[in-house]
Design an enzyme around this catalytic site. Structure first.
Site, mmCIF file in Angstrom:
data_model
loop_
_atom_site.group_PDB
_atom_site.id
_atom_site.type_symbol
_atom_site.label_atom_id
_atom_site.label_comp_id
_atom_site.label_asym_id
_atom_site.label_seq_id
_atom_site.Cartn_x
_atom_site.Cartn_y
_atom_site.Cartn_z
ATOM 1 N N GLU A 1 7.908 0.069 12.205
ATOM 2 C CA GLU A 1 9.012 1.041 12.149
ATOM 3 C C GLU A 1 8.364 2.399 12.300
ATOM 4 O O GLU A 1 7.762 2.906 11.353
ATOM 5 C CB GLU A 1 9.735 0.960 10.799
ATOM 6 C CG GLU A 1 10.460 -0.337 10.544
ATOM 7 C CD GLU A 1 11.764 -0.457 11.292
ATOM 8 O OE1 GLU A 1 12.082 0.418 12.119
ATOM 9 O OE2 GLU A 1 12.462 -1.447 11.058
ATOM 10 N N GLU B 1 8.273 14.541 17.306
ATOM 11 C CA GLU B 1 8.906 14.687 15.993
ATOM 12 C C GLU B 1 8.440 15.961 15.309
ATOM 13 O O GLU B 1 7.247 16.216 15.254
ATOM 14 C CB GLU B 1 8.469 13.533 15.098
ATOM 15 C CG GLU B 1 9.266 12.293 15.266
ATOM 16 C CD GLU B 1 8.938 11.292 14.173
ATOM 17 O OE1 GLU B 1 7.749 11.025 13.973
ATOM 18 O OE2 GLU B 1 9.870 10.802 13.544
ATOM 19 N N CYS C 1 13.027 9.439 9.649
ATOM 20 C CA CYS C 1 12.638 8.987 10.998
ATOM 21 C C CYS C 1 13.839 8.945 11.929
ATOM 22 O O CYS C 1 13.702 9.164 13.128
ATOM 23 C CB CYS C 1 11.931 7.649 10.924
ATOM 24 S SG CYS C 1 12.794 6.483 9.894
ATOM 25 N N LYS D 1 0.877 -1.183 0.000
ATOM 26 C CA LYS D 1 0.000 0.000 0.000
ATOM 27 C C LYS D 1 0.903 1.217 0.000
ATOM 28 O O LYS D 1 1.566 1.514 0.988
ATOM 29 C CB LYS D 1 -0.896 -0.021 1.241
ATOM 30 C CG LYS D 1 -2.254 0.633 1.067
ATOM 31 C CD LYS D 1 -2.209 2.144 0.811
ATOM 32 C CE LYS D 1 -2.044 2.925 2.100
ATOM 33 N NZ LYS D 1 -1.864 4.377 1.819
#
Ligand code: NAD
Length: 480
Positions: free
Chosen positions: A249, A383, A283, A174
């Site tokens: 992740e 973040e 990330c 996806k």
């Protein structure tokens, strides 16, 4: 750039049951294409196609070296078509053309590495005394569902597809709704490598629709998710209801600890790549810089110099590797990052440079450096996912480790010092899946990558990742 892009299910290109999504180039703000959106029925067709491939044995019956060769051929196909893929990736994602080329190289490297590993997935024999012969073997789960984020859509998809195919799984991928176009290449590469129809299915769709349908599908046997914590929890919960394993992740708020004896000339390159590569949408970005108080001002000065040296503008116009940065992926992501900077200022932090949306079309944020940041401020805990490092001073080693470990995340960490004892102590104490010493992003496809804490579980990259794609079978034989 081609206008209309399709999904690829069971070896055929097809429109999506959920219509189309406009693809906006964040480097210009213009709509550049439309991509088909899969609905639940499309997801089901893709899963059934993958399931048929698995059940037919066409992948699992192969001698692993033959599967490995096909996986490697996919990587070579990517390299042969780098100049077709990179501009599409740069246009839809905003990254510079040189970063896009680098991403294709990285993607190809996964196919090379895991293609090589295919024939190394060996079991062992277990002694049970006279009268028994016992051994283990590793078998693929079957249908591997992979949900991909927009920051490195080609590289992250390559990471999962290559390991899944090498171990004999069939894949349903996806792709992210912001950056789906460049993933067409996996369909072409699979066909060129001789993989059967249905072994690799590529579809774009809304997360809450196609993504949710895929992660909850009862015929999916294993899920790999890369993205945000909130979505990861939803995906893992859906997989758990089918008792299906997951690799997560997720994000990070990774810290570099810069000691008083660090080589600051060299560290400038780490700042440049650590937080401004891909406009900070990484990330494992170096989003916090913890520096010994004696060298704080010097590090801030150098960080500001690096930020100001970057030539920022449309990624597609920046093909030469160097001091350039593209846009962020969307105006929404840019505004979110700029909003976090403003909030930090309101809490008492200071912008040493940058921090504002740029006054040009597209999703551009000035390369930024934040100072006067306290470890418990939102900008030091959450973040930003943009070109925004927070520089914070520390007194001593213990305090540095405490601040570094003081978030919900634990993806990577770094320590910069000439003192090997100090580096070794930090490596033991840092709560992170990967610790870099004296070079941010040291390591490669060969080295396991994944998080502690809310950065996720399971590992991608390296041999560790292979074990996420196989299950152990033990065979115990009573003999004579
Ligand atoms: P996201 O979680 O919003 O989306 C990731 C993917 O999940 C997309 O394909 C999206 O369509 C899909 N999705 C959304 N809702 C879903 C649902 N309910 N069910 C199933 N799928 C769903 O994240 P993003 O905005 O694409 O990426 C940014 C985030 O990802 C950041 O937090 C970043 O740190 C993290 N990230 C982590 C890694 C890593 O390797 N650890 C790599 C890249 C990005």
């Amino acid at each position: 750039m081609k206008q209309d892009w399709l999904n690829y299910i069971d070896g055929a290109w097809c429109a999506g049951g959920a219509g189309q999504v406009d693809i906006v180039s964040p480097g210009t703000g213009e709509v550049i294409a439309r991509h088909a959106l899969a609905d639940e029925a499309d997801v089901d067709r893709a899963v059934q196609a993958a399931r048929r491939v698995h059940q037919s044995g066409v992948l699992t019956d192969l001698r692993p070296v033959e599967r490995g060769r096909m996986v490697q051929a996919m990587g070579r196909y990517l390299l042969d078509h780098k100049e077709d893929i990179a501009p599409v990736l740069s246009r839809e994602q905003g990254k510079t053309l040189w970063e896009a080329r680098r991403e294709i190289d990285g993607a190809a490297r996964y196919f090379e590495y895991y293609g090589n590993q295919a024939e190394t997935v060996e079991g062992r024999s277990i002694p049970l005394g006279a009268g028994y012969f016992d051994f283990t073997q590793y078998e693929p789960y079957g249908v591997s569902a992979q949900i991909i984020p927009w920051n490195f859509p080609v590289e992250i998809a390559a990471r999962s597809i290559s390991a899944a195919l090498a171990t004999g799984n069939a894949c349903v991928v996806k792709t992210p709704e912001l950056t789906p176009c460049s993933s067409w290449i996996f369909a072409d590469a699979a066909e060129a490598a001789g993989l059967p129809a249905g072994a690799v299915n590529i579809l774009c769709g809304w997360g809450h629709q196609a993504g949710a349908a895929l992660s909850a599908h009862p015929d999916v046997n294993q899920v790999v998710f890369t993205g945000s914590v909130g979505t990861g929890v939803a995906v893992a919960a859906a997989a758990a209801r089918n008792v299906v394993p997951c690799v997560l992740e997720l994000g990070g708020k990774s810290a570099a600890i810069v000691h008083d004896d660090a080589d600051l000339d060299a560290f400038e390159a780490d700042i440049r790549m650590g937080i401004y590569f891909n406009a900070g949408q990484v990330c494992s970005a170096m989003s916090r810089v913890l520096v010994h108080e004696s060298r704080h001002d010097e590090v801030v000065e150098r960080a500001v110099k690096v930020a100001k040296s970057l030539d920022v503008g449309p990624g597609i116009e920046r093909g030469e590797m160097g001091l350039s940065m593209g846009s962020m992926v969307s105006e929404a992501q840019r505004d979110r990052a700029a909003g976090m900077v403003s909030q930090a200022e309101a809490e008492g932090a200071r912008v040493a440079t940058g921090g504002r949306a740029m006054n040009i079309p597209g999703a551009f944020l000035e390369p930024t450096v934040m100072v006067n940041v306290a470890p418990d401020m939102t900008i030091a805990q959450q973040e930003v996912f943009g070109p925004v490092p927070s520089v914070m001073p520390f007194r001593d080693e213990a305090q540095a480790i405490e601040i570094a470990n003081g978030t919900q995340y634990g993806l990577v960490a770094g320590v910069f010092t000439r003192d090997l004892d100090r580096a070794s102590r930090a490596a033991q104490k840092l709560r992170a899946g990967q610790v870099f010493v004296n070079q941010w992003f040291a390591g490669g496809v060969e080295t396991p990558f994944g998080g502690y804490g809310k950065s996720g579980y399971g590992r991608e990259k390296g041999r560790e990742a292979l074990w996420n794609y196989v299950q152990t079978k033990n065979v115990a034989i009573r003999v004579g």
